[in-house]
Design a protein around this motif. Structure first.
Motif, PDB file in Angstrom:
ATOM      1  N   UNK A  75     -20.949  35.778  -8.226  1.00 30.41           N
ATOM      2  CA  UNK A  75     -19.962  36.807  -8.564  1.00 30.41           C
ATOM      3  C   UNK A  75     -18.578  36.233  -8.875  1.00 30.41           C
ATOM      4  N   UNK A  76     -18.475  34.925  -9.062  1.00 32.84           N
ATOM      5  CA  UNK A  76     -17.213  34.373  -9.543  1.00 32.84           C
ATOM      6  C   UNK A  76     -16.876  34.974 -10.896  1.00 32.84           C
ATOM      7  N   UNK A  77     -15.608  34.965 -11.275  1.00 38.29           N
ATOM      8  CA  UNK A  77     -15.226  35.530 -12.570  1.00 38.29           C
ATOM      9  C   UNK A  77     -15.979  34.825 -13.695  1.00 38.29           C
ATOM     10  N   UNK A  78     -16.154  35.526 -14.802  1.00 44.71           N
ATOM     11  CA  UNK A  78     -17.006  35.045 -15.891  1.00 44.71           C
ATOM     12  C   UNK A  78     -16.502  33.738 -16.492  1.00 44.71           C
ATOM     13  N   UNK A  79     -15.177  33.565 -16.562  1.00 45.90           N
ATOM     14  CA  UNK A  79     -14.669  32.334 -17.164  1.00 45.90           C
ATOM     15  C   UNK A  79     -15.008  31.114 -16.319  1.00 45.90           C
ATOM     16  N   UNK A  80     -14.945  31.263 -14.995  1.00 42.16           N
ATOM     17  CA  UNK A  80     -15.313  30.153 -14.113  1.00 42.16           C
ATOM     18  C   UNK A  80     -16.801  29.853 -14.229  1.00 42.16           C
ATOM     19  N   UNK A  81     -17.630  30.889 -14.196  1.00 44.26           N
ATOM     20  CA  UNK A  81     -19.069  30.675 -14.292  1.00 44.26           C
ATOM     21  C   UNK A  81     -19.442  29.993 -15.613  1.00 44.26           C
ATOM     22  N   UNK A  82     -18.739  30.344 -16.688  1.00 40.19           N
ATOM     23  CA  UNK A  82     -19.010  29.717 -17.967  1.00 40.19           C
ATOM     24  C   UNK A  82     -18.729  28.230 -17.955  1.00 40.19           C
ATOM     25  N   UNK A  83     -17.619  27.836 -17.319  1.00 46.38           N
ATOM     26  CA  UNK A  83     -17.284  26.411 -17.236  1.00 46.38           C
ATOM     27  C   UNK A  83     -18.238  25.671 -16.302  1.00 46.38           C
ATOM     28  N   UNK A  84     -18.664  26.303 -15.237  1.00 40.71           N
ATOM     29  CA  UNK A  84     -19.627  25.668 -14.340  1.00 40.71           C
ATOM     30  C   UNK A  84     -20.968  25.454 -15.036  1.00 40.71           C
ATOM     31  N   UNK A  85     -21.348  26.393 -15.877  1.00 48.91           N
ATOM     32  CA  UNK A  85     -22.585  26.219 -16.647  1.00 48.91           C
ATOM     33  C   UNK A  85     -22.475  25.033 -17.592  1.00 48.91           C
ATOM     34  N   UNK A  86     -21.329  24.869 -18.223  1.00 50.21           N
ATOM     35  CA  UNK A  86     -21.124  23.718 -19.098  1.00 50.21           C
ATOM     36  C   UNK A  86     -21.206  22.411 -18.313  1.00 50.21           C
ATOM     37  N   UNK A  87     -20.574  22.400 -17.144  1.00 53.17           N
ATOM     38  CA  UNK A  87     -20.602  21.191 -16.321  1.00 53.17           C
ATOM     39  C   UNK A  87     -22.020  20.860 -15.869  1.00 53.17           C
ATOM     40  N   UNK A  88     -22.763  21.862 -15.457  1.00 53.00           N
ATOM     41  CA  UNK A  88     -24.135  21.625 -15.024  1.00 53.00           C
ATOM     42  C   UNK A  88     -24.982  21.077 -16.165  1.00 53.00           C
ATOM     43  N   UNK A  89     -24.698  21.503 -17.375  1.00 52.61           N
ATOM     44  CA  UNK A  89     -25.443  21.074 -18.565  1.00 52.61           C
ATOM     45  C   UNK A  89     -25.088  19.658 -18.987  1.00 52.61           C
ATOM     46  N   UNK A  90     -23.872  19.231 -18.732  1.00 50.04           N
ATOM     47  CA  UNK A  90     -23.350  17.988 -19.306  1.00 50.04           C
ATOM     48  C   UNK A  90     -23.878  16.743 -18.600  1.00 50.04           C
ATOM     49  N   UNK A  91     -24.089  15.701 -19.408  1.00 47.11           N
ATOM     50  CA  UNK A  91     -24.345  14.357 -18.882  1.00 47.11           C
ATOM     51  C   UNK A  91     -23.037  13.565 -18.809  1.00 47.11           C
TER      52      UNK A  91
END
Length: 258
Positions: A75-91
């Motif tokens: 339930x974090x704000x959408x902008x934070x969740x979006x950046x966390x998804x990018x980080x999880x995806x990144x090598x």
């Protein structure tokens, strides 16, 4: 390789902007996938507040507790969740910024503050023995991080005896205290010096440097920091007396011979 490029410069038509474009182009041409977080263009909110975890209504909760609960609940704000998804995806995570007052711009510090929440980037333990996973271990372990920056000073002033301090030590709070803390392997920082007076020849050299460093990021040796749980530190997280005897300062946190 999946690359997250986090760009923190207010001017698109700047030296930093042109170096970003060249670096991204080099990666794409080499077959890598790149996602961009252009913080100024995104109008990134740099301050942690209760709007970041709207479902946590109790004002008595500490921010760290509320943010962790919101992260775990999704339930974090959408902008934070979006950046966390990018980080999880990144090598590979590239952080690019102008060096302001020996640090990164506030908007990038705010990106770290809001995205690297407890439970996602720190505050994680090994379920087998309860050890805290940080400084070389943790949820972001296995990823690489590369800092690309521009500085007004000339290169010698960032040398081992330069007045500004050796660059990797001047950046120790970011490289070691943030990126290595969360488990990422840290590549030597890439700096373009004298950024406020760059000639056409200097610009060409800077472009070549950035392109080459992002393309070699998979193979380049990371900074040889000591890991927290590798046996080099005692129970108080102080370097053992048998290691780097008689020495102190930030340099002791590198393995000898580095």
């Amino acid at each position: 390789m999946n690359v997250l490029w986090v760009f923190a410069h207010p001017e698109q038509a700047s030296l930093s902007g042109s170096l970003r474009d060249e670096g991204v182009q080099a990666l794409v041409e080499a077959g890598h996938e790149v996602r961009m977080s252009d913080l100024y263009a995104m109008k990134w909110k740099a301050v942690v507040d209760r709007d970041d975890f709207p479902e946590e209504t109790s004002p008595q909760l500490r921010v760290t507790t509320a943010s962790r609960r919101a992260y775990e609940a999704g339930t974090l704000s959408a902008d934070i969740r979006g950046e966390q998804e990018k980080l999880a995806w990144a090598d590979l995570v590239v952080l690019q910024f102008p060096l302001w007052w020996y640090s990164m711009p506030a908007i990038l510090k705010g990106w770290v503050d809001r995205v690297f929440v407890k439970g996602f980037a720190y505050g994680v333990t090994d379920p087998s023995d309860g050890r805290t996973l940080r400084y070389g271990e943790g949820t972001l372990a296995g990823k690489r991080a590369l800092v690309v920056l521009t500085a007004g000073s000339q290169e010698p002033a960032f040398g081992p005896r330069g007045i500004n301090g050796q660059l990797d030590l001047a950046l120790f709070p970011l490289l070691h205290g943030t990126l290595w803390y969360t488990g990422m392997s840290i590549l030597p920082p890439v700096a373009v010096y004298g950024a406020d007076r760059v000639s056409a020849e200097d610009h060409a050299a800077a472009v070549s440097l950035v392109r080459s460093k992002v393309l070699s990021a998979e193979q380049d040796a990371p900074l040889p920091y000591r890991s927290q749980n590798g046996g080099d530190y005692d129970g108080d997280l102080v370097l053992r007396g048998s290691l780097a005897p008689g020495l102190s300062g930030l340099g002791v946190h590198y393995h000898p011979g580095a």
